[in-house]
Design an enzyme around this catalytic site. Sequence first.
Site, PDB file in Angstrom:
ATOM      1  N   PHE A 104      -0.825  -1.929  -6.565  1.00  0.00           N
ATOM      2  CA  PHE A 104       0.265  -1.023  -6.968  1.00  0.00           C
ATOM      3  C   PHE A 104       1.568  -1.399  -6.242  1.00  0.00           C
ATOM      4  O   PHE A 104       2.542  -1.818  -6.871  1.00  0.00           O
ATOM      5  CB  PHE A 104      -0.185   0.418  -6.679  1.00  0.00           C
ATOM      6  CG  PHE A 104       0.916   1.415  -6.513  1.00  0.00           C
ATOM      7  CD1 PHE A 104       1.920   1.530  -7.469  1.00  0.00           C
ATOM      8  CD2 PHE A 104       0.960   2.257  -5.395  1.00  0.00           C
ATOM      9  CE1 PHE A 104       2.952   2.453  -7.315  1.00  0.00           C
ATOM     10  CE2 PHE A 104       1.975   3.182  -5.243  1.00  0.00           C
ATOM     11  CZ  PHE A 104       2.981   3.281  -6.187  1.00  0.00           C
TER      12      PHE A 104
ATOM     13  N   PHE B 104      -9.823  -6.624  -5.929  1.00  0.00           N
ATOM     14  CA  PHE B 104     -10.776  -5.535  -5.680  1.00  0.00           C
ATOM     15  C   PHE B 104     -10.234  -4.234  -6.276  1.00  0.00           C
ATOM     16  O   PHE B 104     -10.917  -3.553  -7.048  1.00  0.00           O
ATOM     17  CB  PHE B 104     -11.055  -5.388  -4.172  1.00  0.00           C
ATOM     18  CG  PHE B 104     -11.898  -4.185  -3.847  1.00  0.00           C
ATOM     19  CD1 PHE B 104     -13.040  -3.896  -4.573  1.00  0.00           C
ATOM     20  CD2 PHE B 104     -11.533  -3.316  -2.818  1.00  0.00           C
ATOM     21  CE1 PHE B 104     -13.809  -2.762  -4.297  1.00  0.00           C
ATOM     22  CE2 PHE B 104     -12.303  -2.189  -2.534  1.00  0.00           C
ATOM     23  CZ  PHE B 104     -13.432  -1.917  -3.280  1.00  0.00           C
TER      24      PHE B 104
ATOM     25  N   GLY C 193      -6.672  -4.257  -7.214  1.00  0.00           N
ATOM     26  CA  GLY C 193      -5.502  -4.669  -7.980  1.00  0.00           C
ATOM     27  C   GLY C 193      -5.918  -5.104  -9.380  1.00  0.00           C
ATOM     28  O   GLY C 193      -7.099  -5.149  -9.698  1.00  0.00           O
TER      29      GLY C 193
ATOM     30  N   LEU D 139      -0.345  -6.805   2.719  1.00  0.00           N
ATOM     31  CA  LEU D 139      -0.723  -5.540   2.067  1.00  0.00           C
ATOM     32  C   LEU D 139      -2.190  -5.501   1.651  1.00  0.00           C
ATOM     33  O   LEU D 139      -2.648  -4.481   1.135  1.00  0.00           O
ATOM     34  CB  LEU D 139       0.127  -5.321   0.800  1.00  0.00           C
ATOM     35  CG  LEU D 139       1.536  -4.766   0.954  1.00  0.00           C
ATOM     36  CD1 LEU D 139       2.477  -5.784   1.573  1.00  0.00           C
ATOM     37  CD2 LEU D 139       2.080  -4.337  -0.399  1.00  0.00           C
TER      38      LEU D 139
ATOM     39  N   TYR E  91     -10.592   2.940   7.545  1.00  0.00           N
ATOM     40  CA  TYR E  91      -9.205   2.671   7.158  1.00  0.00           C
ATOM     41  C   TYR E  91      -8.260   2.976   8.321  1.00  0.00           C
ATOM     42  O   TYR E  91      -7.481   2.124   8.738  1.00  0.00           O
ATOM     43  CB  TYR E  91      -8.867   3.531   5.940  1.00  0.00           C
ATOM     44  CG  TYR E  91      -7.492   3.331   5.369  1.00  0.00           C
ATOM     45  CD1 TYR E  91      -7.199   2.210   4.590  1.00  0.00           C
ATOM     46  CD2 TYR E  91      -6.475   4.274   5.567  1.00  0.00           C
ATOM     47  CE1 TYR E  91      -5.921   2.042   4.036  1.00  0.00           C
ATOM     48  CE2 TYR E  91      -5.215   4.113   5.016  1.00  0.00           C
ATOM     49  CZ  TYR E  91      -4.945   2.995   4.244  1.00  0.00           C
ATOM     50  OH  TYR E  91      -3.690   2.825   3.698  1.00  0.00           O
TER      51      TYR E  91
HETATM   52  P1  NAD Z   1      -3.804  -1.037  -3.984  1.00  0.00           P
HETATM   53  O1  NAD Z   1      -5.250  -0.752  -3.818  1.00  0.00           O
HETATM   54  O2  NAD Z   1      -3.203  -0.854  -5.327  1.00  0.00           O
HETATM   55  O3  NAD Z   1      -3.444  -2.499  -3.488  1.00  0.00           O
HETATM   56  C1  NAD Z   1      -4.190  -3.209  -2.539  1.00  0.00           C
HETATM   57  C2  NAD Z   1      -4.302  -4.643  -3.035  1.00  0.00           C
HETATM   58  O4  NAD Z   1      -5.011  -5.405  -2.055  1.00  0.00           O
HETATM   59  C3  NAD Z   1      -5.096  -4.759  -4.335  1.00  0.00           C
HETATM   60  O5  NAD Z   1      -4.444  -5.615  -5.234  1.00  0.00           O
HETATM   61  C4  NAD Z   1      -6.437  -5.312  -3.894  1.00  0.00           C
HETATM   62  O6  NAD Z   1      -7.104  -6.030  -4.909  1.00  0.00           O
HETATM   63  C5  NAD Z   1      -6.022  -6.166  -2.709  1.00  0.00           C
HETATM   64  N1  NAD Z   1      -7.100  -6.372  -1.751  1.00  0.00           N
HETATM   65  C6  NAD Z   1      -7.936  -5.438  -1.209  1.00  0.00           C
HETATM   66  N2  NAD Z   1      -8.804  -6.012  -0.363  1.00  0.00           N
HETATM   67  C7  NAD Z   1      -8.516  -7.353  -0.369  1.00  0.00           C
HETATM   68  C8  NAD Z   1      -9.082  -8.483   0.293  1.00  0.00           C
HETATM   69  N3  NAD Z   1     -10.122  -8.346   1.120  1.00  0.00           N
HETATM   70  N4  NAD Z   1      -8.552  -9.702   0.045  1.00  0.00           N
HETATM   71  C9  NAD Z   1      -7.498  -9.842  -0.818  1.00  0.00           C
HETATM   72  N5  NAD Z   1      -6.940  -8.813  -1.476  1.00  0.00           N
HETATM   73  C10 NAD Z   1      -7.437  -7.574  -1.255  1.00  0.00           C
HETATM   74  O7  NAD Z   1      -3.062  -0.105  -2.917  1.00  0.00           O
HETATM   75  P2  NAD Z   1      -1.510   0.078  -2.613  1.00  0.00           P
HETATM   76  O8  NAD Z   1      -1.226   1.521  -2.713  1.00  0.00           O
HETATM   77  O9  NAD Z   1      -0.701  -0.873  -3.389  1.00  0.00           O
HETATM   78  O10 NAD Z   1      -1.465  -0.282  -1.061  1.00  0.00           O
HETATM   79  C11 NAD Z   1      -0.993  -1.533  -0.598  1.00  0.00           C
HETATM   80  C12 NAD Z   1      -0.935  -1.527   0.924  1.00  0.00           C
HETATM   81  O11 NAD Z   1      -0.070  -0.478   1.375  1.00  0.00           O
HETATM   82  C13 NAD Z   1      -2.302  -1.293   1.576  1.00  0.00           C
HETATM   83  O12 NAD Z   1      -2.387  -2.103   2.722  1.00  0.00           O
HETATM   84  C14 NAD Z   1      -2.225   0.166   1.986  1.00  0.00           C
HETATM   85  O13 NAD Z   1      -3.030   0.426   3.110  1.00  0.00           O
HETATM   86  C15 NAD Z   1      -0.754   0.339   2.307  1.00  0.00           C
HETATM   87  N6  NAD Z   1      -0.366   1.748   2.158  1.00  0.00           N
HETATM   88  C16 NAD Z   1      -0.263   2.332   0.927  1.00  0.00           C
HETATM   89  C17 NAD Z   1       0.086   3.671   0.835  1.00  0.00           C
HETATM   90  C18 NAD Z   1       0.236   4.370  -0.492  1.00  0.00           C
HETATM   91  O14 NAD Z   1       0.510   5.566  -0.513  1.00  0.00           O
HETATM   92  N7  NAD Z   1       0.126   3.724  -1.617  1.00  0.00           N
HETATM   93  C19 NAD Z   1       0.309   4.423   2.003  1.00  0.00           C
HETATM   94  C20 NAD Z   1       0.159   3.790   3.234  1.00  0.00           C
HETATM   95  C21 NAD Z   1      -0.158   2.454   3.313  1.00  0.00           C
END
Ligand code: NAD
Length: 318
Positions: A17, A40, A42, A79, A151
Amino acid sequence: MKEGNKKTILVTGGAGFIGSHLCEKLLGQGNKVICLDNFFTGSRDNISHLLKNKNFTLIERDIINNFNYGGSLDQIYNLACPASPIAYQHDPVKTVKANVKGSINMLELAKEKSAGILQASTSEIYGDPLVHPQGEDYWGNVNPLSPRACYDEGKRCAETLFADYQREYGVDIKIVRIFNTYGPRMAKNDGRVVSNFIMQALSGGEITVYGDGGQTRSFQYIDDLVEGMIKMMEKNNFIGPVNIGNPGEFTIKELAERVIKLTGSKSNIVYGDLPEGDPKQRQPDISLAKKKLGWEPKIKLEEGLLKTIGYFKEILNK
Ligand code: NAD
Ligand code: UDP
């Protein structure tokens, strides 16, 4: 190779996202972007429009594996980690590995390439906070044994690794603590509250409020976050941590009522059990971001929800 101000930038988790919006923005600024993702949580749909851009490269790979990259790199945005409670609790050991082994792999890469590296940390660092609103100097209230700890503690350890790579090896690090962010391209089934409520409202299902709905969150629209992350990466002599979030605080019940109103839905609210360890309140203190980055969010909840509702309507009609 640098051409003018063009940079080569690696975005791990770039098909998620937040990552997909970040890749889009960085490409729009004329940079070369490499997206590393294991899909996973995405999706290819999130980046399909970027694949035809000659400056965009997709590498399908797990961040916990060593990554030898032959070219030069100027910046890394880290990320890659599942972000929704359902997704990160699905395989908690893997979540810890993505944060710890994944961060070490990316920090080693940053060290080797002399690249700047920004960690997408989280408000979960503060756990179920005893201080309100949360400033960066608050150390948090995290239960290391809770189902959320894979987490929360994973992200805390990642921050420690970033700080130690900076102290020990002089790596050019940045830490942003992201508060609840929403917008188009959230996975419709990832269980987070904004996507759940909008999907439930649009499909006429019941709106599932956990607990009595009195717990609060502060919701930030994706465009504000991306602007804050890039400002932080470009800022000299400031490593953070810095909170990036919208201080507008709402109860979950209020959010449900807003979504019902804005979608014109006839859905009812039903109340279920509150998940273990669910924080009671959360609101960022963003004074540091304002002072150091000249950043503050611009998009109000109603405007952001309307854009997000528009996106979910589109994917439901596909
Ligand atoms: P998301 O789940 O949409 O994106 C995470 C991405 O990381 C996905 O595309 C997934 O396939 C990829 N991924 C997961 N594990 C992986 C691995 N082992 N190797 C390679 N790729 C991997 O979530 P998001 O909301 O886009 O969050 C992105 C980042 O921002 C994360 O690190 C999350 O902790 C951080 N974050 C998000 C929020 C929020 O509100 N959305 C808040 C705080 C922190
Ligand atoms: N929540 C809810 N109904 C849902 C999904 C979530 O009431 O269908 C609540 C959840 O218990 C939490 C808040 O909404 O109190 C935010 O949940 P989310 O999973 O989006 O993020 P986080 O808890 O990580 O802040």
